[in-house]
Design an enzyme around this catalytic site. Structure first.
Site, PDB file in Angstrom:
ATOM      1  N   GLY A  57       0.833  -1.197   0.000  1.00  0.00           N
ATOM      2  CA  GLY A  57       0.000   0.000   0.000  1.00  0.00           C
ATOM      3  C   GLY A  57       0.863   1.239   0.000  1.00  0.00           C
ATOM      4  N   CYS A  84       5.362  -6.084   1.579  1.00  0.00           N
ATOM      5  CA  CYS A  84       5.683  -4.658   1.611  1.00  0.00           C
ATOM      6  C   CYS A  84       4.964  -3.981   2.793  1.00  0.00           C
ATOM      7  CB  CYS A  84       5.349  -4.021   0.273  1.00  0.00           C
ATOM      8  SG  CYS A  84       6.221  -2.454  -0.003  1.00  0.00           S
ATOM      9  N   TYR A  85       3.958  -3.143   2.557  1.00  0.00           N
ATOM     10  CA  TYR A  85       3.251  -2.499   3.667  1.00  0.00           C
ATOM     11  C   TYR A  85       2.706  -3.537   4.640  1.00  0.00           C
ATOM     12  CZ  TYR A  85      -0.108   0.264   6.310  1.00  0.00           C
ATOM     13  OH  TYR A  85      -0.801   0.864   7.346  1.00  0.00           O
ATOM     14  N   HIS A 170       7.740  -7.532  -3.785  1.00  0.00           N
ATOM     15  CA  HIS A 170       6.495  -7.954  -4.437  1.00  0.00           C
ATOM     16  C   HIS A 170       6.738  -9.218  -5.263  1.00  0.00           C
ATOM     17  CE1 HIS A 170       4.205  -4.345  -3.354  1.00  0.00           C
ATOM     18  NE2 HIS A 170       5.344  -3.713  -3.498  1.00  0.00           N
ATOM     19  N   GLU A 172       4.609 -11.121  -6.313  1.00  0.00           N
ATOM     20  CA  GLU A 172       3.479 -11.347  -7.214  1.00  0.00           C
ATOM     21  C   GLU A 172       3.713 -10.825  -8.625  1.00  0.00           C
ATOM     22  OE1 GLU A 172       2.498  -7.436  -5.024  1.00  0.00           O
ATOM     23  OE2 GLU A 172       3.528  -9.327  -4.635  1.00  0.00           O
ATOM     24  N   SER A 224     -23.383  -8.572 -26.105  1.00  0.00           N
ATOM     25  CA  SER A 224     -22.633  -7.649 -26.957  1.00  0.00           C
ATOM     26  C   SER A 224     -21.827  -8.379 -28.018  1.00  0.00           C
ATOM     27  CB  SER A 224     -21.669  -6.826 -26.093  1.00  0.00           C
ATOM     28  OG  SER A 224     -20.667  -7.659 -25.536  1.00  0.00           O
ATOM     29  N   GLY A 225     -21.649  -9.685 -27.843  1.00  0.00           N
ATOM     30  CA  GLY A 225     -20.767 -10.428 -28.732  1.00  0.00           C
ATOM     31  C   GLY A 225     -19.368 -10.531 -28.173  1.00  0.00           C
ATOM     32  N   GLY A 226     -19.097  -9.811 -27.073  1.00  0.00           N
ATOM     33  CA  GLY A 226     -17.807  -9.891 -26.414  1.00  0.00           C
ATOM     34  C   GLY A 226     -17.653 -11.185 -25.642  1.00  0.00           C
ATOM     35  N   VAL A 227     -16.446 -11.418 -25.160  1.00  0.00           N
ATOM     36  CA  VAL A 227     -16.135 -12.678 -24.478  1.00  0.00           C
ATOM     37  C   VAL A 227     -16.983 -12.851 -23.221  1.00  0.00           C
ATOM     38  CG1 VAL A 227     -14.322 -13.974 -23.289  1.00  0.00           C
ATOM     39  CG2 VAL A 227     -13.791 -12.740 -25.398  1.00  0.00           C
ATOM     40  N   ASP A 228     -17.068 -11.805 -22.389  1.00  0.00           N
ATOM     41  CA  ASP A 228     -17.725 -11.943 -21.083  1.00  0.00           C
ATOM     42  C   ASP A 228     -19.200 -12.299 -21.218  1.00  0.00           C
ATOM     43  OD1 ASP A 228     -15.263 -11.133 -20.169  1.00  0.00           O
ATOM     44  OD2 ASP A 228     -15.862  -9.056 -19.838  1.00  0.00           O
ATOM     45  N   SER A 229     -19.938 -11.525 -22.017  1.00  0.00           N
ATOM     46  CA  SER A 229     -21.376 -11.777 -22.131  1.00  0.00           C
ATOM     47  C   SER A 229     -21.656 -13.095 -22.839  1.00  0.00           C
ATOM     48  CB  SER A 229     -22.076 -10.617 -22.850  1.00  0.00           C
ATOM     49  OG  SER A 229     -21.657 -10.515 -24.198  1.00  0.00           O
ATOM     50  N   LYS A 368     -10.455 -11.975 -16.165  1.00  0.00           N
ATOM     51  CA  LYS A 368     -10.654 -12.077 -17.621  1.00  0.00           C
ATOM     52  C   LYS A 368     -10.037 -13.346 -18.195  1.00  0.00           C
ATOM     53  CE  LYS A 368     -12.048  -9.858 -21.422  1.00  0.00           C
ATOM     54  NZ  LYS A 368     -13.368  -9.227 -21.610  1.00  0.00           N
TER      55      LYS A 368
END
Length: 512
Positions: A57, A84-85, A170, A172, A224-229, A368
């Site tokens: 942070g 870290c923090y 970090h 990660e 929408s045709g996008g990946v998520d929907s 995602k």
């Protein structure tokens, strides 16, 4: 979630890398849940975590307003790792000394390792990404110092008896050479977590939950045709069968031929989707509007109106499907609080309240990349899953200034050529997002024997792991040359092409 998946909780103290920590845990096939730093120990206990990670942070632990978590979390009997923090808060809490470092460490640092559970299997010197102005000067009594750098006398420590661990840097981020193994040492060896978080398990558990939750009524999805929907729709259709209906609104601000292609893709997947062509309404509403936020509000509001008109015609619709992802959930409860400006282009925002629907968000636990893996598990064709992200307002945010039908057509043609060249050159899938932008600028040119005064198109392509940061793609000059020559030669109204070489930060990926 997977019915038997072990969970590790990440407490967010405001780090820019909090989501990265959660993603790295998932990549180790352990379920991660992000909570705000001040989550109560009782709330954490309900998740039955195998371990807790305290993020970094921007604050100093000795500041009056510094964020501090519920100290009862140290009494839960599960290992705690501070990064870290988070490490400095552990040090301060248990009697160590934290102070301002004589030299700020930022970037890769060589860490001398002297032992410890987190570094098991690693070498005596490790590369870890540092980003701090403070450091632990003295470890608390009972803690063993397990690593140091030239500037940080306590770069890592542990009190294995109490299950407390800390790393100044970090692990990660990808810049930490063996950071993934450090985290896995904590997850597997220290916490005893099992790598059982899989998309197959998530699919089975989510389908079972949806079947139990949606026992009657139709589910309506704004696609929408996008990946998520698309992934959300296929997953929900698997659970509720013929009780799913989709609505696809063509705003007229899509890429070239996209409306037709999307509807064909839905038919291929067996999804019952109604297409609504509202392009003239959107273009009329945007006439004369150039301010970006106003464009977004107009598009979002009109989308709701169009969707509402069509939703009311579906008898028996009781549920609304949204493709909400985990980053949206995290940001809504982060240390910084909800965004000051809500994304007005979020296509279905406000619809559940307006229509009286109950909300379904089957992807709200996923990032995602996990959505794409789930799509593969569901049998969705790779070409649909590998599509580049496309903004909710569509081409409106890729046409700075006023939106007209003519300008949309120019951009559609230029963008299509750029995509063709990326695909034929083998660079579409190696770039994370790419597109063309029609600038509100005209320049002098020479075509044939005549002088021209026409539009400028900018090409944009980026590579990124998580879209929080991005670098401009180093595309071959020959590819850019072919795209430029084709756009100028084939798209009437364009006489100049430029390439955007701005990374994020300081720029954003989109232009508006």
């Amino acid at each position: 979630m997977n019915a038997r998946s072990d969970t590790v909780v990440v407490l967010d103290f405001g780090s820019q890398y909090t989501q990265v920590i959660a993603r790295r845990i998932r990549e180790a096939r352990v379920r991660s849940v992000v909570l705000p730093f001040d989550a109560k120990a009782e709330e954490i206990t309900q998740l039955a975590p195998k371990g807790i990670i305290l993020s970094g942070g921007p604050s100093s632990v000795y500041d009056r307003e510094a964020p501090r978590g519920d100290e009862k979390l140290f009494d839960l009997g599960v290992p705690v790792l501070g990064l870290c923090y988070g490490m400095m808060w552990i040090a301060q809490r248990f009697g160590g000394r934290v102070g301002s470092a004589p030299g700020r460490e930022y970037g890769r640092a060589l860490v001398s390792v002297s032992g410890g559970s987190l570094f098991r299997g690693l070498g005596p010197v490790e590369t870890i990404w540092m980003s701090h102005g403070d450091h632990v000067e003295t470890a608390p009594v009972g803690f063993a110092v397990t690593a140091h750098t030239e500037n940080a006398p306590v770069a890592a420590f542990e009190d294995a008896a109490r299950g407390l661990y800390g790393i100044q840097g970090h692990p990660e981020v990808h810049h930490s050479e063996h950071g993934a193994q450090m985290l896995e040492n904590f997850l597997y060896d220290v916490c005893g977590a099992k790598p059982t978080w899989t998309m197959a398990g998530f699919r089975d558990a989510t389908v079972a939950r949806l079947r139990n939750e949606v026992k009657h009524g139709l589910v309506l999805g704004a696609l929408s045709g996008g990946v998520d929907s698309t992934v959300a729709a296929v997953l929900t259709r698997e659970a509720v069968g013929e009780r799913f209906r989709g609505v696809f609104v063509d705003t007229g601000l899509l890429r070239k031929d996209e409306g037709r292609q999307v509807l064909e893709a839905f038919r291929h997947l067996g999804l019952p989707v109604t297409g609504v062509n509202a392009s003239e309404r959107f273009l009329a509403a945007l006439a004369g509007v150039g301010e970006p936020e106003r464009k977004r509000r107009i598009i979002g509001g009109l989308f709701i109106d169009v969707f509402t008109e069509n939703a009311k015609a579906v008898d028996g619709a009781e549920w609304l499907l949204q493709g909400t992802l985990y980053p949206d959930v995290i940001e809504s409860v982060s240390i910084k609080g909800p965004s000051a400006v809500i994304k007005t282009h979020h296509n279905v925002g406000g619809l559940p309240e307006k229509l009286g629907f109950r909300l379904l968000e089957p992807l709200r636990e996923l990032f995602k990349d996990e959505v794409r893996r789930l799509g593969e598990e569901l049998g969705i064709p790779k070409e649909m899953l590998s599509r580049h992200p496309f903004p909710g307002p569509g081409l409106a945010v890729r046409i700075p200034g006023e939106i007209t039908k003519e300008r949309v057509c120019i951009l559609q043609e230029a963008d299509a050529i750029f995509m063709e060249e990326l695909r034929s050159g083998g660079f579409y899938e190696t770039t994370s997002q790419a597109f063309a932008v029609l600038l509100p600028v005209k320049t002098v040119g020479v075509m044939g024997d005549g002088r021209t005064y026409e539009n400028v198109v900018a090409l944009r392509a980026v590579t990124t792991e998580d879209f929080m940061t991005a670098d401009w793609a180093r595309l071959p000059h020959d590819l850019l040359d072919r795209a430029s020559r084709r756009i100028v030669g084939e798209v009437r109204g364009v006489n100049r092409v430029v390439y955007d070489v701005t990374s994020k930060p300081p720029g954003t990926i989109e232009w508006e």
